[in-house]
Design a protein around this motif. Sequence first.
Motif, PDB file in Angstrom:
ATOM      1  N   LEU A   1      21.624   3.711  12.532  1.00  0.00           N
ATOM      2  CA  LEU A   1      22.075   4.860  13.426  1.00  0.00           C
ATOM      3  C   LEU A   1      22.495   4.436  14.804  1.00  0.00           C
ATOM      4  O   LEU A   1      21.936   3.712  15.253  1.00  0.00           O
ATOM      5  CB  LEU A   1      20.991   6.105  13.332  1.00  0.00           C
ATOM      6  CG  LEU A   1      20.810   6.897  12.161  1.00  0.00           C
ATOM      7  CD1 LEU A   1      19.478   7.726  12.164  1.00  0.00           C
ATOM      8  CD2 LEU A   1      22.136   7.692  11.876  1.00  0.00           C
ATOM      9  N   ALA A   2      23.643   5.233  15.403  1.00  0.00           N
ATOM     10  CA  ALA A   2      23.985   4.881  16.608  1.00  0.00           C
ATOM     11  C   ALA A   2      22.995   5.134  17.538  1.00  0.00           C
ATOM     12  O   ALA A   2      22.027   6.251  17.497  1.00  0.00           O
ATOM     13  CB  ALA A   2      25.224   5.827  16.897  1.00  0.00           C
ATOM     14  N   GLY A   3      22.881   4.523  18.798  1.00  0.00           N
ATOM     15  CA  GLY A   3      21.768   4.569  19.878  1.00  0.00           C
ATOM     16  C   GLY A   3      21.965   6.230  20.473  1.00  0.00           C
ATOM     17  O   GLY A   3      23.078   6.584  20.678  1.00  0.00           O
ATOM     18  N   THR A   4      20.908   6.851  20.615  1.00  0.00           N
ATOM     19  CA  THR A   4      20.962   8.206  21.173  1.00  0.00           C
ATOM     20  C   THR A   4      21.162   8.271  22.761  1.00  0.00           C
ATOM     21  O   THR A   4      20.784   7.235  23.416  1.00  0.00           O
ATOM     22  CB  THR A   4      19.802   9.014  20.711  1.00  0.00           C
ATOM     23  OG1 THR A   4      18.696   8.058  21.140  1.00  0.00           O
ATOM     24  CG2 THR A   4      19.647   9.124  19.133  1.00  0.00           C
ATOM     25  N   ALA A   5      21.427   9.485  23.429  1.00  0.00           N
ATOM     26  CA  ALA A   5      21.675   9.579  24.469  1.00  0.00           C
ATOM     27  C   ALA A   5      20.299   9.680  25.301  1.00  0.00           C
ATOM     28  O   ALA A   5      19.328  10.514  24.703  1.00  0.00           O
ATOM     29  CB  ALA A   5      22.428  10.698  24.733  1.00  0.00           C
ATOM     30  N   GLY A   6      20.094   8.978  26.202  1.00  0.00           N
ATOM     31  CA  GLY A   6      18.919   9.299  27.293  1.00  0.00           C
ATOM     32  C   GLY A   6      18.648  10.650  27.427  1.00  0.00           C
ATOM     33  O   GLY A   6      19.558  11.395  27.883  1.00  0.00           O
TER      34      GLY A   6
ATOM     35  N   GLY B   1      28.521  -0.271  22.535  1.00  0.00           N
ATOM     36  CA  GLY B   1      27.468   0.515  23.358  1.00  0.00           C
ATOM     37  C   GLY B   1      28.016   1.752  24.305  1.00  0.00           C
ATOM     38  O   GLY B   1      29.242   1.565  24.523  1.00  0.00           O
ATOM     39  N   ALA B   2      27.359   2.789  24.369  1.00  0.00           N
ATOM     40  CA  ALA B   2      27.611   3.857  25.161  1.00  0.00           C
ATOM     41  C   ALA B   2      27.829   3.756  26.534  1.00  0.00           C
ATOM     42  O   ALA B   2      27.384   2.456  27.186  1.00  0.00           O
ATOM     43  CB  ALA B   2      26.577   4.931  25.121  1.00  0.00           C
ATOM     44  N   GLY B   3      28.829   4.183  27.214  1.00  0.00           N
ATOM     45  CA  GLY B   3      29.092   3.965  28.604  1.00  0.00           C
ATOM     46  C   GLY B   3      27.907   4.620  29.423  1.00  0.00           C
ATOM     47  O   GLY B   3      27.110   5.574  28.912  1.00  0.00           O
ATOM     48  N   GLY B   4      27.873   4.031  30.797  1.00  0.00           N
ATOM     49  CA  GLY B   4      26.992   4.351  31.814  1.00  0.00           C
ATOM     50  C   GLY B   4      27.146   5.991  32.323  1.00  0.00           C
ATOM     51  O   GLY B   4      28.391   6.496  32.092  1.00  0.00           O
TER      52      GLY B   4
ATOM     53  N   GLY C   1      22.115  10.926  29.311  1.00  0.00           N
ATOM     54  CA  GLY C   1      23.053   9.907  29.205  1.00  0.00           C
ATOM     55  C   GLY C   1      23.702  10.324  28.010  1.00  0.00           C
ATOM     56  O   GLY C   1      24.216  11.320  27.572  1.00  0.00           O
ATOM     57  N   PHE C   2      24.638   9.152  27.634  1.00  0.00           N
ATOM     58  CA  PHE C   2      25.565   9.445  26.651  1.00  0.00           C
ATOM     59  C   PHE C   2      25.100   8.559  25.081  1.00  0.00           C
ATOM     60  O   PHE C   2      24.452   7.677  25.316  1.00  0.00           O
ATOM     61  CB  PHE C   2      26.966   8.682  27.029  1.00  0.00           C
ATOM     62  CG  PHE C   2      27.555   9.408  27.831  1.00  0.00           C
ATOM     63  CD1 PHE C   2      28.057  10.718  27.763  1.00  0.00           C
ATOM     64  CD2 PHE C   2      27.809   8.694  29.305  1.00  0.00           C
ATOM     65  CE1 PHE C   2      28.777  11.444  28.463  1.00  0.00           C
ATOM     66  CE2 PHE C   2      28.600   9.210  30.124  1.00  0.00           C
ATOM     67  CZ  PHE C   2      28.944  10.625  29.944  1.00  0.00           C
ATOM     68  N   ALA C   3      25.479   9.179  24.017  1.00  0.00           N
ATOM     69  CA  ALA C   3      25.118   8.477  22.866  1.00  0.00           C
ATOM     70  C   ALA C   3      26.097   7.366  22.220  1.00  0.00           C
ATOM     71  O   ALA C   3      27.380   7.667  22.846  1.00  0.00           O
ATOM     72  CB  ALA C   3      24.836   9.404  21.683  1.00  0.00           C
ATOM     73  N   ALA C   4      25.821   6.311  21.825  1.00  0.00           N
ATOM     74  CA  ALA C   4      26.862   5.345  21.225  1.00  0.00           C
ATOM     75  C   ALA C   4      27.815   6.410  20.298  1.00  0.00           C
ATOM     76  O   ALA C   4      27.307   7.100  19.540  1.00  0.00           O
ATOM     77  CB  ALA C   4      26.531   4.363  20.581  1.00  0.00           C
ATOM     78  N   GLN C   5      29.144   5.888  20.318  1.00  0.00           N
ATOM     79  CA  GLN C   5      29.902   6.592  19.592  1.00  0.00           C
ATOM     80  C   GLN C   5      29.924   6.606  18.077  1.00  0.00           C
ATOM     81  O   GLN C   5      30.215   7.525  17.101  1.00  0.00           O
ATOM     82  CB  GLN C   5      31.636   6.324  19.973  1.00  0.00           C
ATOM     83  CG  GLN C   5      32.558   7.556  19.424  1.00  0.00           C
ATOM     84  CD  GLN C   5      33.818   7.016  19.934  1.00  0.00           C
ATOM     85  OE1 GLN C   5      34.025   6.220  20.837  1.00  0.00           O
ATOM     86  NE2 GLN C   5      34.901   7.743  19.549  1.00  0.00           N
ATOM     87  N   TYR C   6      29.543   5.372  17.470  1.00  0.00           N
ATOM     88  CA  TYR C   6      29.734   5.006  15.897  1.00  0.00           C
ATOM     89  C   TYR C   6      28.408   4.461  15.547  1.00  0.00           C
ATOM     90  O   TYR C   6      27.428   3.772  16.096  1.00  0.00           O
ATOM     91  CB  TYR C   6      30.788   3.984  15.642  1.00  0.00           C
ATOM     92  CG  TYR C   6      32.068   4.444  16.006  1.00  0.00           C
ATOM     93  CD1 TYR C   6      33.035   4.959  15.196  1.00  0.00           C
ATOM     94  CD2 TYR C   6      32.827   4.103  17.314  1.00  0.00           C
ATOM     95  CE1 TYR C   6      34.315   5.418  15.568  1.00  0.00           C
ATOM     96  CE2 TYR C   6      34.057   4.356  17.426  1.00  0.00           C
ATOM     97  CZ  TYR C   6      34.639   5.279  16.727  1.00  0.00           C
ATOM     98  OH  TYR C   6      35.853   5.564  17.088  1.00  0.00           O
ATOM     99  N   ASP C   7      27.891   5.091  14.385  1.00  0.00           N
ATOM    100  CA  ASP C   7      26.720   4.326  13.669  1.00  0.00           C
ATOM    101  C   ASP C   7      27.491   3.179  13.213  1.00  0.00           C
ATOM    102  O   ASP C   7      28.487   2.706  13.161  1.00  0.00           O
ATOM    103  CB  ASP C   7      26.353   5.243  12.348  1.00  0.00           C
ATOM    104  CG  ASP C   7      25.986   6.617  12.796  1.00  0.00           C
ATOM    105  OD1 ASP C   7      25.345   6.702  13.820  1.00  0.00           O
ATOM    106  OD2 ASP C   7      26.308   7.904  12.339  1.00  0.00           O
ATOM    107  N   GLY C   8      26.691   2.251  12.530  1.00  0.00           N
ATOM    108  CA  GLY C   8      26.873   1.158  11.731  1.00  0.00           C
ATOM    109  C   GLY C   8      27.725   1.178  10.590  1.00  0.00           C
ATOM    110  O   GLY C   8      28.104   2.220  10.306  1.00  0.00           O
TER     111      GLY C   8
END
Length: 274
Positions: free
Chosen positions: A148-153, A243-246, A259-266
């Motif tokens: 799964l894509a990294g979640t937003a902080g 990776g998600a943008g800062g 923060g932002f989540a990464a846009q794509y899962d694997g």
Amino acid sequence: MAAPPARTEISAPYPNPSNAVARDGFGKLWDYVIGLLGLTGLIADARAALGFGTGVVLLRTTIYTRVGGVQMVSVDGGAPTSTGATTFTKQAATAFIEVESEAPGGGSGGNPTTTVSQQVFTAGGGGGSYGVGRYTGTLAGISVTVGLAGTAGGLNAAGGNGGTNSFGSLLTVPGGLGSPPGIAGGGQWSVGGTAGGGLPTGANILARAGGTSLQVLSSALGYLSSLQGGASGSGATNSYGAGAGGKYNGPGTASPQTGFAAQYDGRIVVREYA
């Protein structure tokens, strides 16, 4: 190559051909089919019988992704489905497979409260790793997991790490790391980039770690250099594995921000060859 028999060579006199006619006609039909497919009926033999040589043939392409967080599979361009989306079994004619795996990037951290004289930013998330491998053997019932894509902080919290892609025990590809929460301040300072996923294991053709997100620099209040997330191990910066943008806020008084989540899962692509 033998010519196909005429219809009358099998069925005359219609509707009750003699045994001799049928036997001779079906013998000619057998010779014709064997000329097309070879003695075994295997693809490699059929290609040789037809004069195409014994080169490698792509039999099937299977793509594992996620849709709305649910793992899905698509075969030869068909519509994605959750049925059979967590396992892989090769076809009988498959001689070997090549697996291409791109793990997801990390999310970016959230920001704390700022005062009137402060700005705040987080670095982007790290990029996911990328691996390609070739495998032979039984290749049946292999467990497949798409990260799964990294979640937003959350508010003043670190972003989530990208999940790990795995193709049984054959290939493991780590996701990128999430960036830490933001740092508020005034004047000049910097935030280091976030590490990408480590080197894949089992990638016997190509193994690349995920890219580190760019370091964020503040030269004066209200200015920063870059918030770009880390690139995928494949080199992509706006696609699978990135990776998600800062996150930036300021200058001025502001509440905490996510923060932002990464846009794509694997994504995992399996190609079968004869």
